[in-house]
Design an enzyme around this catalytic site. Sequence first.
Site, PDB file in Angstrom:
ATOM      1  N   ASP A  36      37.943 109.306  44.131  1.00 54.96           N
ATOM      2  CA  ASP A  36      36.655 109.543  43.481  1.00 54.96           C
ATOM      3  C   ASP A  36      35.785 108.291  43.441  1.00 54.96           C
ATOM      4  OD1 ASP A  36      38.129 108.104  41.705  1.00 54.96           O
ATOM      5  OD2 ASP A  36      37.746 109.391  39.967  1.00 54.96           O
ATOM      6  N   HIS A 239      32.648  83.158  61.279  1.00 48.42           N
ATOM      7  CA  HIS A 239      32.468  84.118  60.196  1.00 48.42           C
ATOM      8  C   HIS A 239      33.743  84.297  59.367  1.00 48.42           C
ATOM      9  CE1 HIS A 239      28.714  86.154  62.142  1.00 48.42           C
ATOM     10  NE2 HIS A 239      28.425  85.046  61.508  1.00 48.42           N
ATOM     11  N   ASP A 256      28.881  78.779  53.663  1.00 46.31           N
ATOM     12  CA  ASP A 256      27.752  79.564  54.168  1.00 46.31           C
ATOM     13  C   ASP A 256      27.608  80.716  53.197  1.00 46.31           C
ATOM     14  OD1 ASP A 256      25.738  80.784  55.545  1.00 46.31           O
ATOM     15  OD2 ASP A 256      26.804  80.933  57.443  1.00 46.31           O
ATOM     16  N   ASP A 267      19.978  81.816  52.136  1.00 45.27           N
ATOM     17  CA  ASP A 267      21.021  81.621  53.147  1.00 45.27           C
ATOM     18  C   ASP A 267      21.127  80.131  53.434  1.00 45.27           C
ATOM     19  OD1 ASP A 267      22.855  81.800  55.171  1.00 45.27           O
ATOM     20  OD2 ASP A 267      21.575  82.930  56.544  1.00 45.27           O
ATOM     21  N   HIS A 339      26.586  79.654  68.721  1.00 46.98           N
ATOM     22  CA  HIS A 339      25.722  80.642  68.071  1.00 46.98           C
ATOM     23  C   HIS A 339      24.274  80.193  68.205  1.00 46.98           C
ATOM     24  CE1 HIS A 339      25.138  77.985  64.533  1.00 46.98           C
ATOM     25  NE2 HIS A 339      26.440  77.713  64.652  1.00 46.98           N
ATOM     26  N   HIS A 343      17.622  82.583  62.722  1.00 40.83           N
ATOM     27  CA  HIS A 343      17.340  84.013  62.644  1.00 40.83           C
ATOM     28  C   HIS A 343      16.286  84.217  61.572  1.00 40.83           C
ATOM     29  CE1 HIS A 343      19.692  84.370  58.881  1.00 40.83           C
ATOM     30  NE2 HIS A 343      20.632  83.663  59.477  1.00 40.83           N
ATOM     31  N   HIS A 350      20.107  88.698  58.135  1.00 43.71           N
ATOM     32  CA  HIS A 350      19.648  88.623  59.516  1.00 43.71           C
ATOM     33  C   HIS A 350      18.521  89.650  59.620  1.00 43.71           C
ATOM     34  CE1 HIS A 350      23.323  86.551  61.576  1.00 43.71           C
ATOM     35  NE2 HIS A 350      23.064  86.044  60.386  1.00 43.71           N
ATOM     36  N   GLU A 369      20.058  76.342  61.458  1.00 40.23           N
ATOM     37  CA  GLU A 369      21.473  76.142  61.172  1.00 40.23           C
ATOM     38  C   GLU A 369      22.279  75.671  62.385  1.00 40.23           C
ATOM     39  OE1 GLU A 369      23.644  79.849  60.446  1.00 40.23           O
ATOM     40  OE2 GLU A 369      21.756  80.933  60.649  1.00 40.23           O
ATOM     41  N   TYR A 373      31.825  72.809  65.916  1.00 40.35           N
ATOM     42  CA  TYR A 373      33.111  73.335  65.489  1.00 40.35           C
ATOM     43  C   TYR A 373      34.175  72.821  66.459  1.00 40.35           C
ATOM     44  CZ  TYR A 373      29.433  76.199  63.570  1.00 40.35           C
ATOM     45  OH  TYR A 373      28.273  76.593  62.972  1.00 40.35           O
ATOM     46  N   ARG A 382      28.363  72.826  59.602  1.00 38.54           N
ATOM     47  CA  ARG A 382      27.123  73.585  59.770  1.00 38.54           C
ATOM     48  C   ARG A 382      26.188  73.198  58.634  1.00 38.54           C
ATOM     49  NH1 ARG A 382      29.179  78.089  60.708  1.00 38.54           N
ATOM     50  NH2 ARG A 382      28.990  79.298  58.779  1.00 38.54           N
ATOM     51  N   GLU A 384      22.414  74.264  57.104  1.00 37.52           N
ATOM     52  CA  GLU A 384      21.398  75.324  57.223  1.00 37.52           C
ATOM     53  C   GLU A 384      20.393  75.259  56.084  1.00 37.52           C
ATOM     54  OE1 GLU A 384      21.269  80.216  57.628  1.00 37.52           O
ATOM     55  OE2 GLU A 384      23.017  79.208  56.772  1.00 37.52           O
TER      56      GLU A 384
END
Length: 420
Positions: A36, A239, A256, A267, A339, A343, A350, A369, A373, A382, A384
Amino acid sequence: MDKKFFIRNRSKLYETLEDQSLTILFAGEAAHQSADESYPFYPNRNFYYMTGITEPKVVFVAAKFNEEVSETLFIQRADPWMARWYGETITPDEAREASGVENIELLDKLDSFIRSQFDGRVYRHLYADLETKSWEYPARPANKFAADAAVTYPYLSVHNLYPVISDLRVVKSPEEIDLLRRAGQITADGIRNVLANAKPGMKEYELEAYFNFVLKSRGITEFAFPTILASGYNGTVLHYSANTGTAADGNLVLLDLGAQYQYYNGDISYTFPVNGKFTDRQKTIYDIVLRCNREVTKRVKPGIAFEDLNDFTIRFLTEELLKIGLIQKAEELRKYYFHHVSHSLGLDTHDVGNYRDINLVPGEVITNEPGLYIPEESIGVRIEDDVLVTEDGYEVLTGGLPRTVDEIESYMAEHNKNLQ
């Protein structure tokens, strides 16, 4: 957000629509989880952008005929018994005040309303938000409605509103920019609290709790996305979001994360040493990424192609990694940077819109950003910021955080009692 914002958005939309057209938008409803339980409900962002309504199952219909537009919102019928369990649903007056739509009907009248529209007028066009990601995704209410309408009224031309509304959302209004700025400020405050409480040996989820506390204490109920709090090797996984590792002495910690403020998202990516001191190697890599971040920011202005920012990032990082000997040829950069540097940012983290194929214009909000790595060294960095494109350049909406090596080390030495 004031209802004038949503009225203005609908007016812009109507300018793009053909005459003799019917438009339908759905708020959506919570997906079933198990037994439920349902997943939390989040309004379809295009629906919210056009109506300001945040409740499930609400439907908006606009008819454009003889160049005049009539609007109707369909809301759930009040149910006193269900209200005892889950709370009241939106009232007609509340719906009018939120959206600026004057004509409010009950949801159980939607089918008869649609039939009456086609019985009384000759419509040639149907507009719906037909967003879909792939064949495997479950059909949304709008897609089902459009498919049924195309069968029942085969003379209709069905149009997808998703790219139209998405493009409208690219340029932010002053009200939206204020919300994005506030989301960034709260996110930055949460990061400061992590810096002030970190120490070697803490679990990643313990560090995450210090960020969460700040957001919850500011009335933030939702995050922009699942928080990434990655220490050591985990920081090299783009991620990673399990947040179950241990931040060992000597590890860098990569954050992040973002607060969602009135549906608008912050962000920020941030990297720091859990013990308050960078090693020489960590300083080298961190400094490259920070200088790249700042050089990318300087290039943000109207007229610059969005893709130019990533092209510059690739050139910058390639040159720097060749200098320190981490790579021997340009093609190897992809091992350590894989990457895009930016964005769009807004109601979605995004954010939507065809921004990658156009030049920047005033009112866009984008991220900046760059990252590096290096799995074999367990170093992930990173950095950003969220950046507004202004009439003559840029404004960093997420400034004020300690960013240089010296600033981070000094901040932690002064504010972190665990390391004193």
